[in-house]
Design an enzyme around this catalytic site. Structure first.
Site, PDB file in Angstrom:
ATOM      1  N   HIS A 198       0.829  -1.210   0.000  1.00  0.00           N
ATOM      2  CA  HIS A 198       0.000   0.000   0.000  1.00  0.00           C
ATOM      3  C   HIS A 198       0.863   1.259   0.000  1.00  0.00           C
ATOM      4  O   HIS A 198       0.650   2.178  -0.799  1.00  0.00           O
ATOM      5  CB  HIS A 198      -0.909  -0.030   1.226  1.00  0.00           C
ATOM      6  CG  HIS A 198      -1.897   1.101   1.296  1.00  0.00           C
ATOM      7  ND1 HIS A 198      -3.217   0.960   0.971  1.00  0.00           N
ATOM      8  CD2 HIS A 198      -1.747   2.400   1.671  1.00  0.00           C
ATOM      9  CE1 HIS A 198      -3.840   2.112   1.139  1.00  0.00           C
ATOM     10  NE2 HIS A 198      -2.973   3.007   1.572  1.00  0.00           N
ATOM     11  N   GLU A 199       1.842   1.297   0.892  1.00  0.00           N
ATOM     12  CA  GLU A 199       2.683   2.496   0.976  1.00  0.00           C
ATOM     13  C   GLU A 199       3.549   2.668  -0.276  1.00  0.00           C
ATOM     14  O   GLU A 199       3.860   3.792  -0.672  1.00  0.00           O
ATOM     15  CB  GLU A 199       3.563   2.444   2.223  1.00  0.00           C
ATOM     16  CG  GLU A 199       2.797   2.268   3.540  1.00  0.00           C
ATOM     17  CD  GLU A 199       1.583   3.173   3.661  1.00  0.00           C
ATOM     18  OE1 GLU A 199       1.691   4.365   3.318  1.00  0.00           O
ATOM     19  OE2 GLU A 199       0.524   2.679   4.089  1.00  0.00           O
ATOM     20  N   GLU A 229      -5.884   7.084  -1.755  1.00  0.00           N
ATOM     21  CA  GLU A 229      -6.107   5.891  -0.943  1.00  0.00           C
ATOM     22  C   GLU A 229      -6.851   4.787  -1.682  1.00  0.00           C
ATOM     23  O   GLU A 229      -6.614   3.603  -1.428  1.00  0.00           O
ATOM     24  CB  GLU A 229      -6.849   6.273   0.339  1.00  0.00           C
ATOM     25  CG  GLU A 229      -6.130   7.295   1.208  1.00  0.00           C
ATOM     26  CD  GLU A 229      -4.739   6.849   1.644  1.00  0.00           C
ATOM     27  OE1 GLU A 229      -4.427   5.653   1.543  1.00  0.00           O
ATOM     28  OE2 GLU A 229      -3.952   7.719   2.073  1.00  0.00           O
ATOM     29  N   HIS A 236       1.679   4.225  -3.083  1.00  0.00           N
ATOM     30  CA  HIS A 236       1.596   5.671  -2.838  1.00  0.00           C
ATOM     31  C   HIS A 236       2.790   6.428  -3.420  1.00  0.00           C
ATOM     32  O   HIS A 236       2.689   7.646  -3.620  1.00  0.00           O
ATOM     33  CB  HIS A 236       1.531   5.951  -1.333  1.00  0.00           C
ATOM     34  CG  HIS A 236       0.143   5.956  -0.769  1.00  0.00           C
ATOM     35  ND1 HIS A 236      -0.902   6.638  -1.354  1.00  0.00           N
ATOM     36  CD2 HIS A 236      -0.370   5.369   0.349  1.00  0.00           C
ATOM     37  CE1 HIS A 236      -1.985   6.484  -0.626  1.00  0.00           C
ATOM     38  NE2 HIS A 236      -1.704   5.701   0.416  1.00  0.00           N
TER      39      HIS A 236
END
Length: 1530
Positions: free
Chosen positions: A355-356, A378, A359
């Site tokens: 997830h990070e 997100e 980003h």
């Protein structure tokens, strides 16, 4: 950070969900989404291009102000429009205004500064200039400042710490800045569109290292601005990025680096040395490197920063943060320690890492233009973080399948609550922005991305994503930019002429989602589609904005080779219905895999073939589709759209299901019926249904984990099913847990006995179904654990205990342990302030441990300062060599050079200073106010049970008696008393009770003292019983024996009917355990058992036994055996017991076990009844102990109707299950007629029908006690009117008989009965009461100086009724009385409570507004009481939350003096009365709207919400039954 530990541990005891956007084209039907006036946005006149930031976090003593960070910042800005001021963001910074400089870069001329302004509401720091800035010129702003290294919050630059192996505390400084917290670290333009390049320098002590977004340029050991002994790390210049991505870390952490070959750039993981040395840092580096390579390949856009660091933070507010080049993580989301971490932890870590990393592209490279489009960050990160895991070999964790259950369905659940909002949602303030970080943004945003990919197909979506990232790299975008790129790439959407923007506006600009009705005529190939907004209650028509969507309809048929999620048909938002034809196949699936964000409601002709296929061969549908079928059909049935029978029939196929995701969906959806049925007779059927489904799957995958099994399916599925099986009392699951736990108890150091993933459930089941040994072992392991995950699992398991005594011990002892530890280390004034604020803001939740918390404050303040000297008797001189303190046991140990000889008498002199706190324990003080307003103080002592040690050093145990000489030195304007009881003004019956209670203690407690605190009832039970005898002797009209029935007997049964009660004789050791013995059991049950003895021995024989006991044990410590022996002697002398029985056996059956029996009376035949016993429990549960008692049974029959005889005709012996008793069953029989035995007999509501004829105080008091809970719960329920109609005639009839108007005959019990009847009648707005109230008001107005209400007992009730019945004139009159009441606190409180009884909304609002106006006449100290009183009233409950919401800051400032006590007070009141879903929704909306402001009382709020949920559950079960009874009764 020690303060944070308090919150974390207490939370675990109690067992994710934030200016205007640019103008954009909006679809016509969404034009009502107005643009927000940019009040909170910076002016557009300046644009930053470069920051040079220097910070010096001070983490150690001796180098300046500790836990601050002096800093400097230079900002280069381009002036777009001429301006006379510069506006920056700054919050919690100490800015040196004298340091501020502004100069033009070309030419270097300095711009003179005129002044500075601060706009605290918007976090603006404004520099006003003497000369304006020119458009097109570039300027540099220089500022010196000091930022806090916060210990209060986990954002901005804040402090974290860990415990090193040597036990010392090591500190670190870390940043977490999303969304609006860069302004807490340095002055800046803190908006996502204000991108710039950064050069960052960190000044640190050499023992630390630092990290930042870029790699290190160089480290300087000396130079300008570098203090001696410090070094300066200078980092390379970043690429353009938003301020919220700025990151620094200063720590002594260790590092692991990814192996070469996985990625082209360095990848490192940092963590605390104890974890890294245990190998916890080895899992994440290689996985991160592989993910970076996979993401670059998928997006086809390179990662542009030179390295990737990831650092774990012991205290972290979220899961992780994507700072460019330096990601920050919670410990358990980055570090995986073998033997400690679970497979679930590994999966969570993999998803979080991914997830990070996503980003770095969505959020960092391309950033949202404003926070209303947070889903662009997100939602994309949530979706692609799952899909990319397959590319790195993690397909076993089922990332695409679990996305359905964990994200899509979770979003749907949240999207129908009152807290939902559109995905694209206008926000302006930091608080509103913070609220955007919720399930809608993450999970529904993810669903939007997934649905777009399904519409387009994956290759087209991938091309569009690459184009979007390329077009907007290092820039900002909004959702319309994304939709435009997609429309450019796709040219057209499959199956429609709609654009992606037109479609997605219907999904992102409104909340909620549709239900798609699907109808097929049986045997036909024609399908009809129509849509409506999905609601959790189909019959709820209160939707203010009818909604519709452009719905892509995908189809799967038995003949399809593979699932195609592209739309074959569109149901447009303005089309009422669509038709579609398919081949005449057995079944068809609409929206396979749930790629469309909607529910499908099939008609019966369509769903039943699907159910048949699931039962025949469920693998005809893939796991995602099976999951969708379960989720849709159960939720549709719950909401009333479809038949629950069909939905449950569908789930029966799960006996053959072995895939994780359908099971996850199922157990998630079973939580609601489980809560609903948990207190009903239907629970056993529910357990049978669930366990029956689970059993085969759990057996096949094996409870014991197998080597090399796929972790994503079997492991996680086992966890879910095992947890449910144990929670539902499956014997195999419980036995497995007990066996594993027992093995661990024999070998505590063996970390392999219990599989890590099963530990939480095994621990819980073993403790819940074990005894003291299991509980004590878990507590010991918790105390010894050095990893948070282990502590969390163990502390939660302790809360699983079914013993209330263990739970009470757990709550007090654990919190006491934490607080005591803190109080030994905290030593600053702000520590005291923090704990006091914590106590104040969480007062309802912390009330049980308030004494411990106050003690902790006392320790920190160093209340007791010892100055000690010792001398011995002359014939044996002693030399003191030292003293030690044992805080755990409150011991003060004096070490001597030589031993004290046996038999010697030693005199010890100690001088000490004790402050006098307000805590109510030890020596304490209280204040009162004289009639002239003068504040006076009194000091008093309260030592029972272990509080004498607070006032003076002593041998503080009951058996260590001594003679005391006490000297009190005082000022001459005070008096002093010793060893007498101070009694305040209370009603007559209570005064009598208190006096007789304390007088009885002169014998039971003082003359004869218990030997140890395990048998507190020898003091308090005997004394409580004696107080009723004394009350009856001195005030016969108060009916002491009947008070015993009401005050002790029935009250104690309510408590003792829980399986969590404790015995009268109970082993205790610690002060907290001893405190726990001063309970309803020791006082009221103790008195009730003695009263039972009074019945079967007779009072005279009991008196003889007690006299012998007191005489024999005078001036000694006694045990219960001493009492039993004396009673036995008296019973034998008077021949009171049948042969074979003795007092020790009888009494031990009542004192050595908790609870009491339910005596069942059944007809055996025409000439006999059968009496049997079993333990009575409130919830009808089975007694795990198989308890039984020696039960004395008194009998009254039609042939022998003497009610006064308490001598038992039958004894039901312990371990005898039943006994036959001769009786002619054609005639009536009554058992336990005077309730002298401590026995419960079943009753029914029908017994209360006769109450119109009842005028006896004891009966009505019992009636009120049992109806009070019903009244409170139903006060806001539709059934309230039926309850009122049932009660008012009975109350009015009794009042008429007793006398509504005051009379000289109203004394003693009759006065109390009249007051009680008036209280209930007036609360229910009885016409009889209101008529009387208006008469009283007229008399009072005629003679305002003399109240017509003479009865103290009824005064508050009638004053309330006067205001309720009399409207605005009555309110004004009573308000004037309040203002005239001077220092009479009792009267003032009565009048205030009365004012809140108004039934007119305008008057109620006037009263509430008065509380905020310090000149209104309501004293500031009384305002909080007004809010509580309003909250308890029928009208007040409907408006109080609106009042708080509109005036929250004023309430906190004016009423709470900056604290949240008024809010906790109101919520604590509302939790008793809120019993409907609508009320809960309103409360949750209030909390959501003020989330940031209410953060300090989150724990209290959670408890309030849980209480309301319990109320709703009660109303759905017991309340519903009462409602139906009332309805039929009417």
């Amino acid at each position: 950070m020690e303060q944070a530990k308090i919150v974390l541990i207490i939370l675990s005891i109690l067992g994710g969900i934030s200016s205007s956007p640019p103008l954009r084209e909006v679809s016509p039907e969404f034009e009502n989404f107005e643009e927000i006036i940019p009040l909170y946005k910076l002016p557009d006149s300046l644009v930053p291009s470069y920051y040079n930031v220097e910070l010096q976090p001070i983490l150690d003593e001796g180098y300046g102000t500790r836990f601050t960070a002096p800093g400097k910042v230079s900002i280069n800005v381009l002036c777009l429009f001429a301006t006379n001021n510069i506006t920056l963001h700054a919050l919690t910074l100490n800015i040196s205004e004298s340091s501020v400089q502004v100069r033009e870069i070309v030419g270097g001329s300095e711009i003179p500064i005129a002044s500075f302004d601060v706009d605290a509401e918007k976090d603006f720091f404004i520099i006003n200039l003497q000369n304006g800035l020119r458009a097109g010129a570039v300027y540099q702003i220089y500022i010196e400042f000091v930022a806090p290294v916060s210990r209060e919050v986990l954002y901005g630059l804040y402090l974290s710490n860990y415990t090193a192996d040597d036990g010392s505390t090591r500190y670190m400084a870390i940043t977490d800045l999303e969304a609006t917290d860069a302004r807490r670290v340095f002055p800046c333009m803190d908006e996502p569109s204000k991108k710039a390049e950064f050069e960052i320098s960190i000044i640190r002590l050499p023992k630390y290292s630092s990290l930042s977004n870029m790699d290190l340029l160089r480290t300087e050991t000396e130079g300008p601005g570098i203090p001696q002994g410090w070094v300066k790390d200078m980092y390379k210049r970043t690429l353009k990025m938003s301020t919220y991505l700025f990151a620094v870390a200063v720590s002594d952490f260790e590092v692991e680096e990814a192996a070469p070959g996985h990625y082209t750039k360095p990848v490192k993981v940092w963590g605390p040395p104890p974890y890294m040395q245990a190998g916890a840092g080895k899992y994440s580096p290689d996985l991160t490197a592989k993910l970076m390579t996979a993401l670059e390949n998928y997006f086809r856009v390179p990662y542009t920063f030179p390295k990737m660091d990831k650092i774990s933070v012991p205290h972290f507010g979220g899961g992780a943060m994507e700072n460019w080049g330096l990601n920050t993580y919670r410990l358990n989301r980055l570090l995986i320690e073998d033997g400690i971490a679970t497979e679930s932890d590994k999966i969570s870590t993999a998803i979080t890492l991914s997830h990070e990393l996503v980003h770095q592209w969505f959020g960092n490279l391309v950033t949202l233009k404003w926070w209303d489009d947070l889903w662009l960050n997100e939602g994309f990160a949530s979706y692609y973080s799952n899909t990319v895991l397959i590319d790195v070999g993690l397909e076993d964790i089922l990332p695409l399948d679990t996305l359905v259950s964990d994200a899509i369905q979770r979003a749907m659940y949240y999207d129908v609550t009152s807290a939902t909002h559109p995905v694209h949602y206008n926000v302006t303030t930091p608080t509103e922005i913070r609220i955007m970080f919720d399930t809608i943004t993450y999970s529904k945003g993810c669903a939007m991305v997934r649905m777009m990919e399904a519409i387009l197909t994956e290759p087209v979506m991938r091309d569009a994503v690459t184009a979007f990232l390329t077009k907007f790299e290092y820039n900002n975008a909004q959702q319309d930019d994304l939709f435009q790129v997609i429309d450019d790439q796709a040219t057209s959407l499959p199956g429609t002429d709609l654009t992606m923007k037109a479609v997605m506006d219907t999904w992102t600009l409104q909340s909620g989602f549709p239900v798609l009705y699907v109808s097929r005529t049986e045997g036909s190939g024609s399908i009809t589609f129509r849509q409506a907004k999905f609601k959790t209650d189909l019959n709820n028509d209160d939707d203010p904005t009818p909604s519709s969507w452009d719905i892509p309809i995908s189809l799967y048929l038995p003949t399809d080779v593979q699932v195609n999620t592209s739309a074959v048909l569109w149901l447009k938002k303005d089309a009422p219905i669509e038709f579609f034809s398919i081949a005449n196949v057995q079944w068809f699936i609409i929206n396979p895999r749930q790629t469309g964000y909607y529910r499908v409601n099939y008609n019966r002709a369509s769903i039943r073939p699907i159910i048949e296929q699931l039962h025949t061969n469920h693998e005809a549908f893939d796991p995602q589709t099976r999951s969708a079928l379960i989720d849709d059909n159960l939720n549709l049935a719950y909401a009333g759209y479809s038949d629950l029978t069909d939905a449950l029939n569908l789930t029966m196929y799960l006996k053959n299901e072995r895939h994780l995701v359908p099971w996850t969906t199922f157990v998630t959806n079973m939580a609601k019926p489980y809560r609903f049925l948990s207190r009903t007779a239907g629970l056993s059927a529910f357990k049978k249904y669930i366990v029956g489904l689970i059993k085969d799957t759990l057996t096949e995958i094996n409870i014991d984990p197998q080597p090399n099994e796929p972790i994503g399916n079997a492991t996680i599925l086992r966890n879910k099913l095992f947890e449910w099986a144990c929670n539902l009392d499956d014997s195999e699951c419980i036995q497995y847990s007990k066996n594993k736990f027992a093995q661990w108890m024999t070998d505590p150091s063996n970390n392999t006995i219990i599989f890590p993933d099963l530990r939480p459930f095994v621990y819980c089941a073993a403790v819940a179904n074990g005894g003291d040994a299991e509980w004590d072992f878990a507590l010991a392991q918790y105390s010894a654990a050095n990893r948070e995950v282990t502590k969390t699992n163990l502390i939660r398991s302790l809360a699983c205990s079914k013993s209330v005594f263990r739970l009470a011990r757990f709550g007090v002892s654990m919190i006491s342990s934490v607080i005591t530890t803190l109080s030994n280390t905290l030593n600053k004034a702000y520590d005291i302030t923090d704990i006091q604020r914590f106590i104040r803001d969480n007062e309802p939740a912390l009330q049980p441990v308030n004494g411990t918390l106050q003690t902790a404050i006392g320790n920190i303040e160093n209340n007791i300062k010892w100055s000690i000297t010792l001398t011995a008797t002359p014939d044996q001189p002693l030399t003191v060599t030292g003293v030690t303190e044992d805080d755990e046991r409150d011991f003060y140990i004096i070490q001597l050079e030589s031993e004290i000889a046996a038999g010697a008498e030693v005199s010890i002199q100690m001088e000490y200073v004790a402050q006098i706190p307000t805590s109510g324990a030890g020596l304490f003080y209280r204040e009162y106010q004289t009639e002239t307003g003068e504040v006076r103080r009194l000091a008093a002592t309260q030592f029972e049970s272990v509080e004498a040690r607070r006032m003076f050093p002593c041998f503080d145990e009951p058996d260590l008696k001594a003679v005391f000489e006490l000297t009190v030195i005082r000022k001459d304007n005070y008096t002093s008393l010793a060893n007498t009881e101070l009694v305040s003004s209370t009603p007559e019956n209570l005064v009598t009770l208190i006096i007789t209670h304390e007088l009885a203690h002169q014998w039971f407690g003082n003359l004869v003292t218990l030997k140890w605190w395990k048998e507190v009832y020898l003091n308090e039970g005997l004394t409580t019983y004696s107080q009723y005898l004394g009350m009856e002797a001195v005030s016969p009209d108060l009916m002491g024996v009947e008070f015993a029935i009401l005050d002790a007997f029935q009250y104690s049964m309510l408590y003792d009917a829980s399986e969590y009660s404790h015995p009268l004789s109970n082993d205790v050791t610690t002060p907290d355990e001893i405190d726990g013995m001063f309970s309803t059991i020791s006082y009221e049950k103790g008195a009730s058992v003695i009263r039972m003895v009074d019945g079967f021995l007779t009072r005279e024989t009991l008196r003889k036994g007690l006299q012998a006991y007191l005489k024999k044990m005078s001036f000694q410590g006694a045990q219960q055996e001493d009492l039993f022996e004396s009673l036995e002697e008296a019973a034998v002398a008077d021949n009171r017991l049948p042969a074979g029985l003795n007092m020790a056996d009888i009494m031990s059956s009542w004192t050595l076990q908790s609870g009491f029996p339910l005596v069942r009376v059944q007809i055996a035949n025409e000439t006999a009844i059968t009496v049997s016993q079993e333990r009575f429990l409130n919830d009808g549960a089975e007694d795990p102990e198989g308890s039984s008692w020696f039960v004395p049974i008194t009998i009254v029959t039609a042939d022998n109707p003497t009610l006064e005889n308490n001598i038992p005709q039958v004894w039901l012996e312990k371990d005898v299950s039943s006994k036959a008793v001769a009786h002619d069953v054609s005639k009536w029989i009554m058992i336990n007629q005077n309730a002298t035995e401590y026995v419960s007999i079943e009753a029914a509501l029908n017994l209360t029908r006769y109450m119109e004829q009842e005028t006896h105080f004891a009966v009505w008091s019992t009636f009120f006690e049992h109806f009070n809970n019903i009244y409170v719960k139903m006060a806001s329920h539709p059934g309230y009117s039926l309850l009122r109609d049932y009660l008012v005639p009975k109350l009015d009839a009794a009042l008429t008989a007793v006398g509504v108007e005051e009379s000289p005959s109203h004394t003693g019990a009759l006065a109390i009965l009249r007051a009680d009847l008036l209280d209930w009648a007036c609360s229910l707005q009885s016409p009889l009461c209101f008529t009387y109230a208006n008469q009283l008001l007229a008399q009072w107005v005629d003679n305002p100086n003399t109240s017509p209400i003479l009865s103290v007992d009824a005064r508050a009730t009638l004053e309330c009724a006067i205001v309720a019945a009399g409207g605005k004139p009555a309110f004004d009159f009573v308000f004037a009385k309040y203002q005239d009441s001077g220092s009479n606190t009792e009267l003032k409180n009565e009048f205030l409570n009365a004012l809140a009884c108004t039934t007119e909304i305008s008057v109620m609002n006037e009263l509430l507004n008065k509380t905020l106006n310090t000149t209104s006449g309501i004293a500031p100290g009384d305002a909080s009481s007004v809010l509580n009183s309003v909250s308890s009233g029928a009208l007040g409950r409907t408006i109080i939350l609106d009042f708080l919401s509109e005036n929250l800051e004023d309430v906190i400032t004016v009423i709470g003096n900056g604290g949240l006590q008024p809010i906790t007070g109101v919520l604590g009141t509302l939790q008793n009365y809120f019993t409907t879903k609508a009320q809960l929704d309103k409360l949750e909306a209030f909390v959501a709207a003020h989330q940031e402001r209410l953060t300090p009382i989150n724990m209290a709020i959670r408890l309030v919400i849980q209480r309301i949920q319990d109320n709703i559950s009660w109303m759905d079960t017991t309340g519903f039954d009462i409602w139906m009874w009332l309805w039929f009764s009417s």
